[in-house]
Design an enzyme around this catalytic site. Structure first.
Site, PDB file in Angstrom:
ATOM      1  N   ASP A   1     125.867  96.142 133.202  1.00 37.07           N
ATOM      2  CA  ASP A   1     124.568  96.000 132.524  1.00 37.07           C
ATOM      3  C   ASP A   1     124.792  96.211 131.027  1.00 37.07           C
ATOM      4  O   ASP A   1     124.323  97.190 130.442  1.00 37.07           O
ATOM      5  CB  ASP A   1     123.580  97.011 133.108  1.00 37.07           C
ATOM      6  CG  ASP A   1     123.324  96.741 134.577  1.00 37.07           C
ATOM      7  OD1 ASP A   1     122.826  95.662 134.899  1.00 37.07           O
ATOM      8  OD2 ASP A   1     123.680  97.603 135.413  1.00 37.07           O
TER       9      ASP A   1
ATOM     10  N   GLN B   1     110.754  99.627 135.444  1.00 42.89           N
ATOM     11  CA  GLN B   1     111.691  98.582 135.028  1.00 42.89           C
ATOM     12  C   GLN B   1     111.687  97.383 135.982  1.00 42.89           C
ATOM     13  O   GLN B   1     112.496  96.482 135.837  1.00 42.89           O
ATOM     14  CB  GLN B   1     113.104  99.151 134.844  1.00 42.89           C
ATOM     15  CG  GLN B   1     113.812  99.575 136.111  1.00 42.89           C
ATOM     16  CD  GLN B   1     115.120 100.286 135.796  1.00 42.89           C
ATOM     17  OE1 GLN B   1     115.131 101.448 135.377  1.00 42.89           O
ATOM     18  NE2 GLN B   1     116.238  99.604 135.972  1.00 42.89           N
TER      19      GLN B   1
ATOM     20  N   VAL C   1     133.507  97.276 137.787  1.00 43.59           N
ATOM     21  CA  VAL C   1     134.359  97.357 138.979  1.00 43.59           C
ATOM     22  C   VAL C   1     134.066  96.122 139.821  1.00 43.59           C
ATOM     23  O   VAL C   1     132.901  95.785 140.057  1.00 43.59           O
ATOM     24  CB  VAL C   1     134.079  98.651 139.771  1.00 43.59           C
ATOM     25  CG1 VAL C   1     134.980  98.745 140.993  1.00 43.59           C
ATOM     26  CG2 VAL C   1     134.274  99.867 138.873  1.00 43.59           C
TER      27      VAL C   1
ATOM     28  N   HIS D   1     129.544 102.852 140.913  1.00 53.41           N
ATOM     29  CA  HIS D   1     128.897 104.131 140.570  1.00 53.41           C
ATOM     30  C   HIS D   1     129.897 105.288 140.689  1.00 53.41           C
ATOM     31  O   HIS D   1     129.904 106.206 139.875  1.00 53.41           O
ATOM     32  CB  HIS D   1     127.743 104.427 141.533  1.00 53.41           C
ATOM     33  CG  HIS D   1     126.578 103.507 141.415  1.00 53.41           C
ATOM     34  ND1 HIS D   1     126.233 102.621 142.399  1.00 53.41           N
ATOM     35  CD2 HIS D   1     125.656 103.348 140.423  1.00 53.41           C
ATOM     36  CE1 HIS D   1     125.147 101.956 142.038  1.00 53.41           C
ATOM     37  NE2 HIS D   1     124.782 102.363 140.849  1.00 53.41           N
TER      38      HIS D   1
ATOM     39  N   MET E   1     130.652  94.503 141.308  1.00 54.90           N
ATOM     40  CA  MET E   1     129.921  95.319 142.287  1.00 54.90           C
ATOM     41  C   MET E   1     128.503  95.593 141.797  1.00 54.90           C
ATOM     42  O   MET E   1     128.281  95.849 140.614  1.00 54.90           O
ATOM     43  CB  MET E   1     130.658  96.624 142.526  1.00 54.90           C
ATOM     44  CG  MET E   1     131.920  96.385 143.304  1.00 54.90           C
ATOM     45  SD  MET E   1     132.584  97.892 143.967  1.00 54.90           S
ATOM     46  CE  MET E   1     134.105  97.255 144.655  1.00 54.90           C
ATOM     47  N   SER E   2     127.555  95.495 142.723  1.00 55.44           N
ATOM     48  CA  SER E   2     126.146  95.701 142.393  1.00 55.44           C
ATOM     49  C   SER E   2     125.422  96.113 143.667  1.00 55.44           C
ATOM     50  O   SER E   2     125.757  95.627 144.760  1.00 55.44           O
ATOM     51  CB  SER E   2     125.558  94.380 141.880  1.00 55.44           C
ATOM     52  OG  SER E   2     124.145  94.430 141.919  1.00 55.44           O
TER      53      SER E   2
ATOM     54  N   ARG F   1     122.672  95.109 144.447  1.00 53.09           N
ATOM     55  CA  ARG F   1     121.972  93.904 144.933  1.00 53.09           C
ATOM     56  C   ARG F   1     122.889  92.986 145.744  1.00 53.09           C
ATOM     57  O   ARG F   1     122.394  92.092 146.429  1.00 53.09           O
ATOM     58  CB  ARG F   1     121.355  93.141 143.760  1.00 53.09           C
ATOM     59  CG  ARG F   1     120.191  93.894 143.139  1.00 53.09           C
ATOM     60  CD  ARG F   1     119.363  93.034 142.195  1.00 53.09           C
ATOM     61  NE  ARG F   1     118.100  93.679 141.879  1.00 53.09           N
ATOM     62  CZ  ARG F   1     117.888  94.462 140.813  1.00 53.09           C
ATOM     63  NH1 ARG F   1     118.860  94.674 139.958  1.00 53.09           N
ATOM     64  NH2 ARG F   1     116.710  95.021 140.624  1.00 53.09           N
TER      65      ARG F   1
ATOM     66  N   GLY G   1     127.409 101.852 133.437  1.00 51.35           N
ATOM     67  CA  GLY G   1     128.318 100.752 133.748  1.00 51.35           C
ATOM     68  C   GLY G   1     128.157  99.603 132.758  1.00 51.35           C
ATOM     69  O   GLY G   1     127.056  99.299 132.316  1.00 51.35           O
TER      70      GLY G   1
HETATM   71  O1  PAF Z   1     121.389 100.878 135.727  1.00 49.62           O
HETATM   72  C1  PAF Z   1     120.553 101.483 136.447  1.00 49.62           C
HETATM   73  O2  PAF Z   1     120.818 101.827 137.583  1.00 49.62           O
HETATM   74  C2  PAF Z   1     119.176 101.798 135.866  1.00 49.62           C
HETATM   75  O3  PAF Z   1     118.737 100.772 135.033  1.00 49.62           O
HETATM   76  C3  PAF Z   1     119.120 103.152 135.141  1.00 49.62           C
HETATM   77  C4  PAF Z   1     120.034 103.201 133.927  1.00 49.62           C
HETATM   78  C5  PAF Z   1     119.501 104.262 136.114  1.00 49.62           C
HETATM   79  C6  PAF Z   1     117.689 103.420 134.655  1.00 49.62           C
HETATM   80  O4  PAF Z   1     116.776 103.416 135.711  1.00 49.62           O
END
Ligand code: PAF
Length: 281
Positions: free
Chosen positions: A149, A60, A179, A36, A187-188, A190, A146
């Protein structure tokens, strides 16, 4: 850095910023990691002001997914954003984004299908809907996402093109490279769910992907290379592989072999955690 939580304050603050330069938006769900922060830096390099959003978007998350458990650490995230020179943090409560009676959904056909769309029904509708709202709320000149995704980025670009969005236009939606940790794991947020054992097993995912890409480059048929990749991931301690596929990097159409535009996409589960990754072939 100012933090705002209502649309009225957001409008006031973004108007002030826009009067003195360009605005970049970096949408996030918080639990910020180095990936991030790289997005923030890219945004900072290209725009006069960076607006970051932190919103754990309920639309989501599917039933049984980790909405309640999703890490929330606003104070720590704020410090990190401040240190990156972010001008404004937009951190609304769910009711500010989806007030009572909210009824609209954005669904992007095609690119939302398959890959994560198959395992997480409705997920990309939730992403497209909230990102469209964030774009309309902040009205940025550009936005940064990023590439981990990759399918999400394809969905957002398709939405921007199809709906003729102008703040930002599709050309101003930038993808930023993945990254990785020293052992290659993408990196995530999760990754924080992984136990120390699972964390060390998880490195097998990118390593098996690299091996498959090398095998395809050495003329191993893609189906054979992908079967070997699945076997390596399971042997390393993963519980299941949701998908391991070659797709066209832009249209996300499935490919049987590398035609010069292929990208490898993998999702696999270890413990209760689902990890995704993608790499150029
Ligand atoms: O990638 C994410 O963190 C989320 O899917 C996003 C783009 C902020 C939408 O909620």
């Amino acid at each position: 850095m100012k933090t705002v939580t209502t649309l009225v304050e957001l409008r006031e603050q973004t108007d002030l910023l826009r009067a003195t330069g360009t605005l970049a938006l970096v949408p996030t769900m918080g639990a910020l990691h180095k990936g991030h922060l790289t997005l923030m830096r890219e945004a900072r390099a290209r725009a006069d002001h960076v607006v970051a959003s932190i919103f754990v978007n309920p639309r989501q998350f599917g039933q049984g997914e980790d909405l309640d458990a999703y890490p929330r650490q606003l104070a720590r995230d704020s410090e990190l954003l401040q240190a990156e020179g972010v001008s404004l943090l937009w951190a609304p409560a769910p009711a500010e984004v989806y007030p009572a009676g909210y009824a609209t959904n954005i669904s992007v056909a095609g690119v939302s299908d398959g890959l994560c769309g198959a395992d997480r029904p409705g997920h990309f509708d939730g992403v497209a809907t909230v990102v469209c709202k964030l774009f309309n709320q902040v009205r940025p000149d550009m936005a940064f996402f990023g590439e981990k995704d990759w399918q999400q980025l394809a969905v957002i670009r398709r939405m921007a093109r199809d709906l003729d969005l102008t703040f930002p236009s599709v050309d101003a939606i930038h993808g930023v490279g993945i990254v990785r940790e020293a052992d290659g794991l993408a990196m995530s947020s999760r990754n924080a769910y992984l136990s120390p054992t699972q964390r060390s097993q998880a490195a097998a995912l990118p390593q098996a992907m690299q091996a498959a890409i090398a095998a395809i480059a050495a003329s191993t048929p893609a189906a054979e290379a992908l079967a070997a990749l699945r076997g390596k991931i399971l042997a390393a301690g993963f519980d299941s592989v949701d998908y391991a596929e070659l797709r066209d990097r832009d249209s996300l159409a499935p490919l049987d072999s590398d035609n010069g535009t292929a990208r490898l996409f993998v999702a696999a589960r270890i413990g209760g955690t689902r990890l995704i990754d993608n790499m150029p072939v």
